[in-house]
Design an enzyme around this catalytic site. Structure first.
Site, PDB file in Angstrom:
ATOM      1  N   LYS A 272       0.840  -1.203   0.000  1.00  0.00           N
ATOM      2  CA  LYS A 272       0.000   0.000   0.000  1.00  0.00           C
ATOM      3  C   LYS A 272       0.872   1.248   0.000  1.00  0.00           C
ATOM      4  O   LYS A 272       1.988   1.217   0.493  1.00  0.00           O
ATOM      5  CB  LYS A 272      -0.861   0.029   1.270  1.00  0.00           C
ATOM      6  CG  LYS A 272      -1.978  -0.970   1.323  1.00  0.00           C
ATOM      7  CD  LYS A 272      -2.752  -0.833   2.633  1.00  0.00           C
ATOM      8  CE  LYS A 272      -3.893  -1.831   2.716  1.00  0.00           C
ATOM      9  NZ  LYS A 272      -4.946  -1.611   1.716  1.00  0.00           N
ATOM     10  N   GLU A 344      -6.423  -9.499   0.733  1.00  0.00           N
ATOM     11  CA  GLU A 344      -6.100 -10.629   1.617  1.00  0.00           C
ATOM     12  C   GLU A 344      -7.257 -11.030   2.517  1.00  0.00           C
ATOM     13  O   GLU A 344      -7.341 -12.174   2.947  1.00  0.00           O
ATOM     14  CB  GLU A 344      -4.868 -10.276   2.470  1.00  0.00           C
ATOM     15  CG  GLU A 344      -5.124  -9.483   3.758  1.00  0.00           C
ATOM     16  CD  GLU A 344      -5.721  -8.096   3.523  1.00  0.00           C
ATOM     17  OE1 GLU A 344      -5.609  -7.585   2.389  1.00  0.00           O
ATOM     18  OE2 GLU A 344      -6.311  -7.540   4.461  1.00  0.00           O
ATOM     19  N   ARG A 346     -10.445 -11.470   2.038  1.00  0.00           N
ATOM     20  CA  ARG A 346     -11.337 -12.502   1.495  1.00  0.00           C
ATOM     21  C   ARG A 346     -10.686 -13.884   1.559  1.00  0.00           C
ATOM     22  O   ARG A 346     -11.384 -14.888   1.666  1.00  0.00           O
ATOM     23  CB  ARG A 346     -11.740 -12.114   0.055  1.00  0.00           C
ATOM     24  CG  ARG A 346     -10.593 -12.086  -0.917  1.00  0.00           C
ATOM     25  CD  ARG A 346     -10.905 -11.269  -2.174  1.00  0.00           C
ATOM     26  NE  ARG A 346     -10.916  -9.822  -1.893  1.00  0.00           N
ATOM     27  CZ  ARG A 346     -11.207  -8.900  -2.801  1.00  0.00           C
ATOM     28  NH1 ARG A 346     -11.522  -9.261  -4.041  1.00  0.00           N
ATOM     29  NH2 ARG A 346     -11.197  -7.618  -2.488  1.00  0.00           N
TER      30      ARG A 346
HETATM   31  N1  BES Z   1      -8.133  -3.685   4.481  1.00  0.00           N
HETATM   32  C1  BES Z   1      -8.294  -3.267   3.133  1.00  0.00           C
HETATM   33  C2  BES Z   1      -9.576  -2.470   2.904  1.00  0.00           C
HETATM   34  C3  BES Z   1      -9.698  -1.151   3.613  1.00  0.00           C
HETATM   35  C4  BES Z   1      -9.280   0.015   2.986  1.00  0.00           C
HETATM   36  C5  BES Z   1     -10.268  -1.048   4.859  1.00  0.00           C
HETATM   37  C6  BES Z   1      -9.418   1.231   3.624  1.00  0.00           C
HETATM   38  C7  BES Z   1     -10.410   0.155   5.487  1.00  0.00           C
HETATM   39  C8  BES Z   1      -9.991   1.301   4.879  1.00  0.00           C
HETATM   40  C9  BES Z   1      -8.316  -4.481   2.206  1.00  0.00           C
HETATM   41  O1  BES Z   1      -7.537  -5.551   2.612  1.00  0.00           O
HETATM   42  C10 BES Z   1      -7.778  -4.030   0.885  1.00  0.00           C
HETATM   43  O2  BES Z   1      -6.641  -3.678   0.832  1.00  0.00           O
HETATM   44  N2  BES Z   1      -8.622  -4.044  -0.131  1.00  0.00           N
HETATM   45  C11 BES Z   1      -8.230  -3.611  -1.431  1.00  0.00           C
HETATM   46  C12 BES Z   1      -8.763  -4.608  -2.425  1.00  0.00           C
HETATM   47  C13 BES Z   1      -8.193  -4.447  -3.803  1.00  0.00           C
HETATM   48  C14 BES Z   1      -6.713  -4.791  -3.825  1.00  0.00           C
HETATM   49  C15 BES Z   1      -8.955  -5.343  -4.760  1.00  0.00           C
HETATM   50  C16 BES Z   1      -8.822  -2.228  -1.668  1.00  0.00           C
HETATM   51  O3  BES Z   1      -9.928  -1.960  -1.184  1.00  0.00           O
HETATM   52  O4  BES Z   1      -8.155  -1.420  -2.290  1.00  0.00           O
HETATM   53 ZN    ZN Z   2      -7.197  -5.743   4.629  1.00  0.00          ZN
HETATM   54 MN    MN Z   3      -5.529  -5.389   1.976  1.00  0.00          MN
END
Ligand code: BES
Ligand code: ZN
Ligand code: MN
Length: 494
Positions: A272, A344, A346
């Protein structure tokens, strides 16, 4: 957690010398017990209300110091609005108006429409407790005000003392569950790693919850390869915790709750960006809610068979971490192509859903997860996303959401979305591209529940970082504990 103020109930009587809190509605009327207690100060309040153009709207305040003829050193008149107020919210509003420097306060739970009923008084007290919460464990120079919060004594004046006390017993259990969930979400990831989280969940044994902690060897044996793959880049071992409460009909199928417990989500190799990455210490909020809920149900002795299962991992980039392109065989036997290691949650949930469905054959499974940023784009902080394969369960969750103010919004599922996660190399891939990101995440989960009635709550927008409200001043909200406690109480207790 900060020390909570002490809450006691007493009959309407002459208040002591601390703060006296009373209510006035939109028609500027007081309750009967309040009128009697205020005596000649009633006139003073009426004159002040007109001078201040006080409308009695919910949360409006008139503040009097050293009112003549009263023992109280301060009289606070709070607007209770025009209709029946939300009592939890009203409690939160009042807590926000009591100075932390006060040592004691008498609050007359007496509205112009009559004294609060026991359940209403208990809801009010719940609001007080929720608003008083602050996470101060790591402030070494605690402000004097914060120190004093814990010494505050609140005396709630009610008509029926024993019944109010009894109703508060149940709400106090609920308050404890929300506070536990908030504490877990607020804790930093260097402290709250999977093993420590599991240790805290095991604390529920004291309340009669059967707790099993599965370590990596046990998870390997069970075949939870997908969950383990997420944690394989971390120096910390993964854990799964199974919590069981058996106070329902003997032998009856349990209700089941599953929580995403990613103690920290860096994104892994698909790392990230740095901005706001610190928020990812809250990526275990689904698991925190499940633990808080189990605590609440256990402490209020809910007559239900309930199972809570949480998957605790840390998603880190490392030489041992999983890569985009890897193909993993899930516990269900389905193969998964990893496209993005940041998707991750899911992976963790899917092995848990499969496990829970087969081991417990539950009435339903509800999972909670801070699963997608896309749900924030769609719904902001106001609603959690609700995905369900069962109309009755969805309807009940929508109703519980309206009743508690923890609102959910129904999102779609369907075969056309499901196609977006078919993989070139394996049975399914773990991301479906930019469009409908929250829906394809839910579609992924649905492939692991078969016909079990199931609902998925995407709480990425509601679990943390929500704007301060009347009942929460902290970063972690404890979202979902009140919603699911209500769902269980309304439909699943014997
Ligand atoms: N934990 C994150 C989602 C999240 C983002 C929660 C911001 C709270 C605040 C999750 O694991 C994630 O990174 N999701 C990605 C999915 C994508 C790679 C398909 C996302 O939402 O960008
Ligand atoms: Zn996450
Ligand atoms: Mn994530």
């Amino acid at each position: 957690m900060a020390d909570a103020p002490r809450i006691a109930f007493a009959a309407f009587a002459t208040p002591t010398k601390g703060v006296l809190v009373v209510f006035m509605n939109g028609e500027l009327r007081l309750g009967a017990a309040t009128s009697k207690l205020l005596g000649r100060n009633h006139d003073l309040v009426a004159r002040a209300a007109s001078a201040e153009k006080f409308t009695g709207k919910l949360g409006a305040v008139l503040d009097f110091l050293a009112p003549a003829g009263l023992q109280a050193e301060r009289l606070i008149v709070i607007g209770s609005g025009t209709q029946t107020p939300d009592f939890v919210k009203l409690g939160g509003i009042v807590m926000g108006k009591i100075s932390p420097r006060a040592a004691e306060a008498d609050i007359l739970l007496d509205l112009p429409t009559g004294a609060m009923k026991p359940d209403q008084a208990a809801d009010f007290a719940l609001g007080l407790g929720l608003r008083a919460y602050a996470f101060e464990r790591y402030k070494t120079k605690r402000k004097e005000d914060e120190e004093r919060r814990g010494k505050l004594r609140l005396k709630l004046g009610v008509a029926d003392v024993p019944a109010s006390r009894k109703a508060w017993g149940r709400r106090e259990a609920l308050c404890g569950g929300v506070v536990l969930a908030r504490d877990l979400v607020n804790e930093p990831a260097n402290v709250l790693h999977p093993e420590e989280f599991a240790r805290r969940a095991a604390g529920l044994k004291k309340l009669g919850v059967a707790v099993e902690v599965l370590n990596e060897a046990a998870l390997k044996k069970l075949g939870m390869r997908m969950l383990l793959a997420v944690g394989q880049g971390s120096a910390r071992e993964s854990r799964v915790v199974v919590m069981r409460l058996n106070r329902g009909k003997s032998g009856a199928a349990p209700v089941a709750f599953v929580g995403k417990g990613v103690c920290f989500d860096t994104g892994g190799i698909s790392i990230k960006p740095a901005a706001s990455m610190e928020d990812m210490k809250g990526d275990m909020a689904g698991a925190a809610c499940v633990v808080g809920l189990m605590r609440a149900l256990a402490a209020r002795k809910a007559a239900v068979n309930a199972v809570g299962v949480i998957g605790l991992v840390e998603n880190m980039p490392d030489g041992k971490a999983q890569r985009p392109g890897d193909i993993v065989t899930s516990m269900s036997g389905q193969t998964i192509e990893i496209i993005n290691t940041d998707a991750e949650g899911r992976l963790v949930l899917a092995d848990l859903l499969w496990y829970v469905k087969n081991r417990f054959k539950p009435k339903f499974i509800i999972d909670l997860a801070t699963l997608t940023g896309a749900i924030l784009v769609a719904l902001g902080h106001e609603h959690a996303g609700l995905f369900a394969n069962d109309e009755r369960l969805a309807e009940r969750l929508l109703q519980a959401g309206t009743a508690t103010g923890e609102r959910v919004w129904r999102m779609p599922l369907g075969p056309d979305y499901d196609k977006l996660i078919d993989s070139k190399f394996a049975d399914v891939k773990n991301t479906g591209g930019r469009n409908a990101g929250s829906v394809t995440a839910a579609q992924f989960l649905q492939r692991f529940v078969d016909k079990t009635p199931w609902a998925h709550l995407d709480i990425a927008g509601t679990a943390f970082g929500t704007p301060p409200s009347d009942i929460n001043a902290s970063w972690g909200s404890g979202w979902g504990v009140r919603l699911l406690d209500r769902l269980v109480g309304d439909h699943y207790e014997k």
